[in-house]
Design an enzyme around this catalytic site. Structure first.
Site, PDB file in Angstrom:
ATOM      1  N   GLU A  11      42.148  26.462  41.703  1.00 31.44           N
ATOM      2  CA  GLU A  11      42.673  27.257  40.584  1.00 31.44           C
ATOM      3  C   GLU A  11      42.366  26.520  39.282  1.00 31.44           C
ATOM      4  N   GLY A  12      41.727  27.242  38.357  1.00 29.03           N
ATOM      5  CA  GLY A  12      41.327  26.618  37.092  1.00 29.03           C
ATOM      6  C   GLY A  12      42.420  26.622  36.040  1.00 29.03           C
ATOM      7  N   LEU A  50      48.803  28.063  38.779  1.00 28.33           N
ATOM      8  CA  LEU A  50      49.101  28.810  40.000  1.00 28.33           C
ATOM      9  C   LEU A  50      50.052  29.948  39.661  1.00 28.33           C
ATOM     10  N   LYS A  57      57.760  42.063  32.186  1.00 28.00           N
ATOM     11  CA  LYS A  57      59.030  42.687  32.595  1.00 28.00           C
ATOM     12  C   LYS A  57      60.231  41.938  32.017  1.00 28.00           C
ATOM     13  N   ALA A  87      35.928  26.494  39.800  1.00 31.69           N
ATOM     14  CA  ALA A  87      34.903  26.423  40.854  1.00 31.69           C
ATOM     15  C   ALA A  87      33.621  27.083  40.372  1.00 31.69           C
ATOM     16  N   ARG A 130      41.252  46.519  31.969  1.00 33.96           N
ATOM     17  CA  ARG A 130      40.956  45.163  32.426  1.00 33.96           C
ATOM     18  C   ARG A 130      39.649  45.181  33.209  1.00 33.96           C
ATOM     19  N   ASP A 190      42.086  42.156  42.110  1.00 37.09           N
ATOM     20  CA  ASP A 190      41.462  42.830  40.961  1.00 37.09           C
ATOM     21  C   ASP A 190      39.939  42.734  40.994  1.00 37.09           C
ATOM     22  N   HIS A 222      75.917  57.734  48.418  1.00 31.84           N
ATOM     23  CA  HIS A 222      76.441  58.315  47.197  1.00 31.84           C
ATOM     24  C   HIS A 222      77.312  57.286  46.496  1.00 31.84           C
TER      25      HIS A 222
HETATM   26  P1  FAD Z   1      44.723  37.181  39.100  1.00 32.50           P
HETATM   27  O1  FAD Z   1      46.188  37.288  39.104  1.00 32.50           O
HETATM   28  O2  FAD Z   1      43.978  37.519  37.854  1.00 32.50           O
HETATM   29  O3  FAD Z   1      44.379  35.681  39.532  1.00 32.50           O
HETATM   30  C1  FAD Z   1      43.091  35.178  39.544  1.00 32.50           C
HETATM   31  C2  FAD Z   1      43.165  33.666  39.385  1.00 32.50           C
HETATM   32  O4  FAD Z   1      41.878  33.111  39.661  1.00 32.50           O
HETATM   33  C3  FAD Z   1      43.536  33.214  37.976  1.00 32.50           C
HETATM   34  O5  FAD Z   1      44.655  32.363  38.016  1.00 32.50           O
HETATM   35  C4  FAD Z   1      42.285  32.480  37.462  1.00 32.50           C
HETATM   36  O6  FAD Z   1      42.584  31.391  36.631  1.00 32.50           O
HETATM   37  C5  FAD Z   1      41.634  32.035  38.775  1.00 32.50           C
HETATM   38  N1  FAD Z   1      40.184  31.856  38.705  1.00 32.50           N
HETATM   39  C6  FAD Z   1      39.249  32.782  38.356  1.00 32.50           C
HETATM   40  N2  FAD Z   1      38.018  32.270  38.471  1.00 32.50           N
HETATM   41  C7  FAD Z   1      38.158  30.988  38.908  1.00 32.50           C
HETATM   42  C8  FAD Z   1      37.234  29.952  39.210  1.00 32.50           C
HETATM   43  N3  FAD Z   1      35.919  30.113  39.114  1.00 32.50           N
HETATM   44  N4  FAD Z   1      37.748  28.747  39.623  1.00 32.50           N
HETATM   45  C9  FAD Z   1      39.082  28.552  39.722  1.00 32.50           C
HETATM   46  N5  FAD Z   1      39.990  29.507  39.454  1.00 32.50           N
HETATM   47  C10 FAD Z   1      39.533  30.717  39.063  1.00 32.50           C
HETATM   48  N6  FAD Z   1      50.516  44.636  38.416  1.00 32.50           N
HETATM   49  C11 FAD Z   1      51.543  45.205  39.079  1.00 32.50           C
HETATM   50  O7  FAD Z   1      51.422  45.478  40.271  1.00 32.50           O
HETATM   51  N7  FAD Z   1      52.730  45.490  38.457  1.00 32.50           N
HETATM   52  C12 FAD Z   1      52.917  45.234  37.143  1.00 32.50           C
HETATM   53  O8  FAD Z   1      54.004  45.492  36.607  1.00 32.50           O
HETATM   54  C13 FAD Z   1      51.862  44.642  36.409  1.00 32.50           C
HETATM   55  N8  FAD Z   1      52.024  44.339  35.104  1.00 32.50           N
HETATM   56  C14 FAD Z   1      51.008  43.741  34.423  1.00 32.50           C
HETATM   57  C15 FAD Z   1      51.187  43.457  33.076  1.00 32.50           C
HETATM   58  C16 FAD Z   1      50.184  42.853  32.341  1.00 32.50           C
HETATM   59  C17 FAD Z   1      50.416  42.533  30.895  1.00 32.50           C
HETATM   60  C18 FAD Z   1      48.955  42.508  32.987  1.00 32.50           C
HETATM   61  C19 FAD Z   1      47.845  41.835  32.222  1.00 32.50           C
HETATM   62  C20 FAD Z   1      48.752  42.792  34.330  1.00 32.50           C
HETATM   63  C21 FAD Z   1      49.776  43.419  35.059  1.00 32.50           C
HETATM   64  N9  FAD Z   1      49.625  43.739  36.420  1.00 32.50           N
HETATM   65  C22 FAD Z   1      50.643  44.347  37.089  1.00 32.50           C
HETATM   66  C23 FAD Z   1      48.359  43.485  37.150  1.00 32.50           C
HETATM   67  C24 FAD Z   1      48.434  42.193  38.006  1.00 32.50           C
HETATM   68  O9  FAD Z   1      48.698  41.105  37.158  1.00 32.50           O
HETATM   69  C25 FAD Z   1      47.120  41.985  38.750  1.00 32.50           C
HETATM   70  O10 FAD Z   1      46.805  43.135  39.496  1.00 32.50           O
HETATM   71  C26 FAD Z   1      47.196  40.780  39.703  1.00 32.50           C
HETATM   72  O11 FAD Z   1      47.509  39.596  39.003  1.00 32.50           O
HETATM   73  C27 FAD Z   1      45.877  40.599  40.429  1.00 32.50           C
HETATM   74  O12 FAD Z   1      45.923  39.473  41.259  1.00 32.50           O
HETATM   75  P2  FAD Z   1      44.587  38.672  41.642  1.00 32.50           P
HETATM   76  O13 FAD Z   1      45.010  37.581  42.545  1.00 32.50           O
HETATM   77  O14 FAD Z   1      43.539  39.610  42.077  1.00 32.50           O
HETATM   78  O15 FAD Z   1      44.068  38.055  40.245  1.00 32.50           O
HETATM   79  P1  FAD Z   2      43.994  51.662  30.862  1.00 32.85           P
HETATM   80  O1  FAD Z   2      45.039  52.213  31.732  1.00 32.85           O
HETATM   81  O2  FAD Z   2      42.579  51.652  31.314  1.00 32.85           O
HETATM   82  O3  FAD Z   2      44.117  52.419  29.466  1.00 32.85           O
HETATM   83  C1  FAD Z   2      43.323  52.125  28.334  1.00 32.85           C
HETATM   84  C2  FAD Z   2      43.364  53.285  27.365  1.00 32.85           C
HETATM   85  O4  FAD Z   2      42.684  52.900  26.169  1.00 32.85           O
HETATM   86  C3  FAD Z   2      42.663  54.535  27.889  1.00 32.85           C
HETATM   87  O5  FAD Z   2      43.545  55.614  27.885  1.00 32.85           O
HETATM   88  C4  FAD Z   2      41.482  54.721  26.898  1.00 32.85           C
HETATM   89  O6  FAD Z   2      41.221  56.072  26.626  1.00 32.85           O
HETATM   90  C5  FAD Z   2      41.976  53.995  25.654  1.00 32.85           C
HETATM   91  N1  FAD Z   2      40.908  53.520  24.766  1.00 32.85           N
HETATM   92  C6  FAD Z   2      39.764  52.865  25.103  1.00 32.85           C
HETATM   93  N2  FAD Z   2      39.040  52.559  24.002  1.00 32.85           N
HETATM   94  C7  FAD Z   2      39.732  53.027  22.922  1.00 32.85           C
HETATM   95  C8  FAD Z   2      39.509  53.025  21.499  1.00 32.85           C
HETATM   96  N3  FAD Z   2      38.422  52.462  20.932  1.00 32.85           N
HETATM   97  N4  FAD Z   2      40.434  53.605  20.679  1.00 32.85           N
HETATM   98  C9  FAD Z   2      41.537  54.183  21.240  1.00 32.85           C
HETATM   99  N5  FAD Z   2      41.786  54.216  22.575  1.00 32.85           N
HETATM  100  C10 FAD Z   2      40.912  53.641  23.414  1.00 32.85           C
HETATM  101  N6  FAD Z   2      43.386  52.664  38.505  1.00 32.85           N
HETATM  102  C11 FAD Z   2      42.640  53.620  39.118  1.00 32.85           C
HETATM  103  O7  FAD Z   2      41.425  53.618  39.019  1.00 32.85           O
HETATM  104  N7  FAD Z   2      43.227  54.578  39.858  1.00 32.85           N
HETATM  105  C12 FAD Z   2      44.562  54.665  39.950  1.00 32.85           C
HETATM  106  O8  FAD Z   2      45.074  55.587  40.610  1.00 32.85           O
HETATM  107  C13 FAD Z   2      45.362  53.704  39.274  1.00 32.85           C
HETATM  108  N8  FAD Z   2      46.701  53.799  39.293  1.00 32.85           N
HETATM  109  C14 FAD Z   2      47.440  52.954  38.544  1.00 32.85           C
HETATM  110  C15 FAD Z   2      48.798  53.180  38.430  1.00 32.85           C
HETATM  111  C16 FAD Z   2      49.601  52.302  37.703  1.00 32.85           C
HETATM  112  C17 FAD Z   2      51.062  52.592  37.539  1.00 32.85           C
HETATM  113  C18 FAD Z   2      49.060  51.168  37.140  1.00 32.85           C
HETATM  114  C19 FAD Z   2      49.990  50.178  36.526  1.00 32.85           C
HETATM  115  C20 FAD Z   2      47.689  50.972  37.193  1.00 32.85           C
HETATM  116  C21 FAD Z   2      46.865  51.859  37.881  1.00 32.85           C
HETATM  117  N9  FAD Z   2      45.501  51.722  37.918  1.00 32.85           N
HETATM  118  C22 FAD Z   2      44.722  52.681  38.550  1.00 32.85           C
HETATM  119  C23 FAD Z   2      44.887  50.544  37.350  1.00 32.85           C
HETATM  120  C24 FAD Z   2      44.752  50.499  35.824  1.00 32.85           C
HETATM  121  O9  FAD Z   2      43.998  51.548  35.334  1.00 32.85           O
HETATM  122  C25 FAD Z   2      44.115  49.160  35.514  1.00 32.85           C
HETATM  123  O10 FAD Z   2      44.895  48.153  36.109  1.00 32.85           O
HETATM  124  C26 FAD Z   2      44.002  48.697  34.102  1.00 32.85           C
HETATM  125  O11 FAD Z   2      42.763  49.102  33.571  1.00 32.85           O
HETATM  126  C27 FAD Z   2      45.143  49.100  33.218  1.00 32.85           C
HETATM  127  O12 FAD Z   2      45.080  48.417  31.960  1.00 32.85           O
HETATM  128  P2  FAD Z   2      45.415  49.102  30.570  1.00 32.85           P
HETATM  129  O13 FAD Z   2      46.767  49.689  30.561  1.00 32.85           O
HETATM  130  O14 FAD Z   2      45.111  48.034  29.567  1.00 32.85           O
HETATM  131  O15 FAD Z   2      44.283  50.177  30.409  1.00 32.85           O
END
Ligand code: FAD
Ligand code: FAD
Length: 468
Positions: free
Chosen positions: A36-37, A40, A53, A120, A274, A313, A447
């Protein structure tokens, strides 16, 4: 001094995908190294789900106290307005993050996973190098799990820096912005925008599409849109962010009629999605196939390269914690010889907006739902005693159930309303167990609870609701 490590399993990333895989692999007796870079816990624990949250919770409390001080609330009044010390709020949030980070560190240690701090870089599919404090560490493994996660999408014409921020910086601001402009009305932008509005920021949301939360249908989103309107959040739909104004202080926006305007802002929060972390760590040297911008995997989260797996992700939508963790757990078990596969059908999702939205399974507007004969019913929280007793009955919230007409098998369940996130477990379980409307109708629900609204929605779909 350079070090060489040979291991059965190498995991990259200590987010929910990677650390859950690590703990499960350790439990199963696999010799495991995790790199992990950063910290954790990954995006979710350090700068995503949990810290956001914590903000949302504190914002709700602040809003209630503000209400009690100005107009009184359920007979409670406060003599003066509450005061927000934003730096203390951020400190409190950090204390939760630290606790979770320590917790994950301890769990990995207990599972006998060796954690190597650093970034890594892969030279081939099974070999990576980590630049350590005392020299390079080269790790080779029989199996590799990639769990590198994702990062915020940056707009080329509005790069992060200064007062243009991503969700990460929004959770670490030194002071509350007086004026906040949020670009993108997805779930992250709205969750954060609503929290800042409750804290007292003047919030404007700029969304390119003609609606907020485009993943959901209009009835589900309506209570959120109403809250935004009632609480003075300006939502500009069909409006595109174009970049910073000439003086760099405002956001230039083109509205739906093609007119441009400059919106002054202390902070501009860009939440336009994202993207998977696929660059800068040698993925191109691993020979794995891609699926668009994501790493391509099969139902076992196996990539196109033998014994290289990928989860979370990095491998596609929805980018949610519980999907990443589920996949991490599954892959560890597969490597240990268990038979598992990832069923993509029912990944529940929650939007922690005001009010909250839960969705599990099909929406009535989904093509797969429209392709068959279905029945659907809603039950409003306005007719649920528990919702009324929590002042959560008048925000337009409801539970909706969708079932196949032929055999009443439930296909989808959604809810919008205060506190509905906690009902998501029952919804998922009903879908996973293949419940019918009759199963829900025949289950005694406590209830007074919000879950009675789910019971009543099933009764209503069967034509005999009691309380409506
Ligand atoms: P990550 O959590 O992104 O972890 C990847 C890790 O890999 C990182 O710690 C990074 O440093 C490490 N890494 C990457 N490349 C390298 C490398 N080459 N060497 C060493 N380490 C490396 N999801 C929900 O389900 N519910 C929510 O309410 C929700 N709220 C969110 C709110 C925000 C503001 C954001 C940004 C995200 C939210 N998400 C939520 C999404 C959720 O955080 C991600 O879906 C989740 O963290 C994905 O897990 P992951 O393990 O795939 O990746
Ligand atoms: P997004 O949800 O991608 O929203 C970004 C918004 O920014 C869009 O509406 C876009 O039109 C707007 N935008 C972009 N550029 C501009 C601009 N220049 N000016 C103004 N507006 C702009 N992903 C799926 O594919 N399928 C699913 O069914 C799904 N379900 C989900 C349900 C929930 C409850 C959650 C939390 C996530 C889900 N996701 C799904 C994943 C989600 O779309 C991604 O995790 C992530 O992209 C969400 O990040 P965000 O809220 O920043 O962006």
């Amino acid at each position: 001094m350079a070090e060489m490590i040979k291991t059965k399993l190498l995991i990259i990333g200590g987010g929910p995908g990677g650390y859950v895989a690590g703990i499960r692999a350790g439990q199963l007796g696999l010799d495991t190294v995790l790199v992990e870079g950063d910290r954790l816990g990954g995006t979710c624990l350090i700068r995503g789900c949990i810290p956001s949250k914590a903000f949302i919770h504190a914002a709700g409390q602040f809003e209630e106290m503000t209400h009690a001080a100005s107009k009184g609330l359920h007979g409670i009044s406060l003599k003066s307005q509450p005061e927000l010390n934003f730096a203390d709020l951020v400190k409190w949030k950090e204390s939760i993050v630290d606790r979770l980070n320590t917790g994950v560190t301890g769990l990995l240690k207990r599972a006998k996973v060796r954690v190597v701090p650093g970034w890594a870089k892969f030279s081939d599919a099974k070999t990576c190098t980590v630049a350590g404090k005392d020299g390079d560490i080269t790790i080779t493994a029989e199996h590799v799990i990639l769990a590198n996660g994702s990062k915020s999408v940056e707009l080329a014409f509005l790069p992060f820096g200064g007062h243009v921020i991503s969700s990460t910086e929004a959770l670490m601001l030194p002071v509350l912005p007086k004026k906040l402009v949020v670009v993108g009305a997805g779930y992250i932008g709205l969750e954060m925008g609503i929290a800042f509005a409750k804290f007292g920021s003047e919030v404007t949301v700029v969304e390119a599409l003609d609606r907020i939360l485009p993943l959901y249908d209009a009835p589900l989103v309506a209570p959120v849109a109403k809250w935004l309107k009632d609480n003075g959040v300006t939502v500009m739909l069909g409006a595109k962010a174009k970049g910073l104004s000439k003086d760099g202080k405002s956001l230039t926006v083109e509205d739906k009629d093609g007119k441009t305007a400059d919106l002054p802002a202390d902070n501009i929060l860009v939440t336009v999605g994202r993207k998977p972390n696929t660059e800068g760590w040698g993925l191109e040297n691993m020979g794995v196939d891609m699926d668009g911008r994501f790493v391509k995997v099969d139902r076992h989260c196996h990539t196109s390269m033998k014994n290289v797996w990928a989860v979370g992700d990095l491998v596609g939508e929805p980018m949610l914690e519980h999907k990443a963790a589920h996949q991490g757990d599954m892959v560890a078990e597969i490597i240990a010889g268990h038979r598992r596969e990832f069923s993509h059908e029912f990944i529940p999702a929650v939007c922690f907006t005001e009010p909250e939205i839960v969705s599990a399974g099909l929406l009535p507007s989904d093509e797969a739902a429209k392709a068959q004969e279905t029945i659907s019913a809603i039950f409003p929280f306005g007719a649920n005693g528990r919702a009324l007793s929590m002042d959560a009955g008048d925000n337009g919230g409801f539970v909706r159930v969708l079932a196949r007409k032929s055999d009443h098998r439930i296909l989808g369940i959604q809810a919008v309303g205060a506190h509905v996130a906690e009902m998501s477990g029952e919804f998922s379980l009903a879908l996973e167990m293949g419940a019918t409307l009759e199963d829900i109708a025949g289950t005694i629900h406590v209830h007074p609870t919000l879950s009675e609204a789910f019971h009543e929605s099933a009764l209503r779909a069967l034509g005999h609701a009691i309380h409506i």
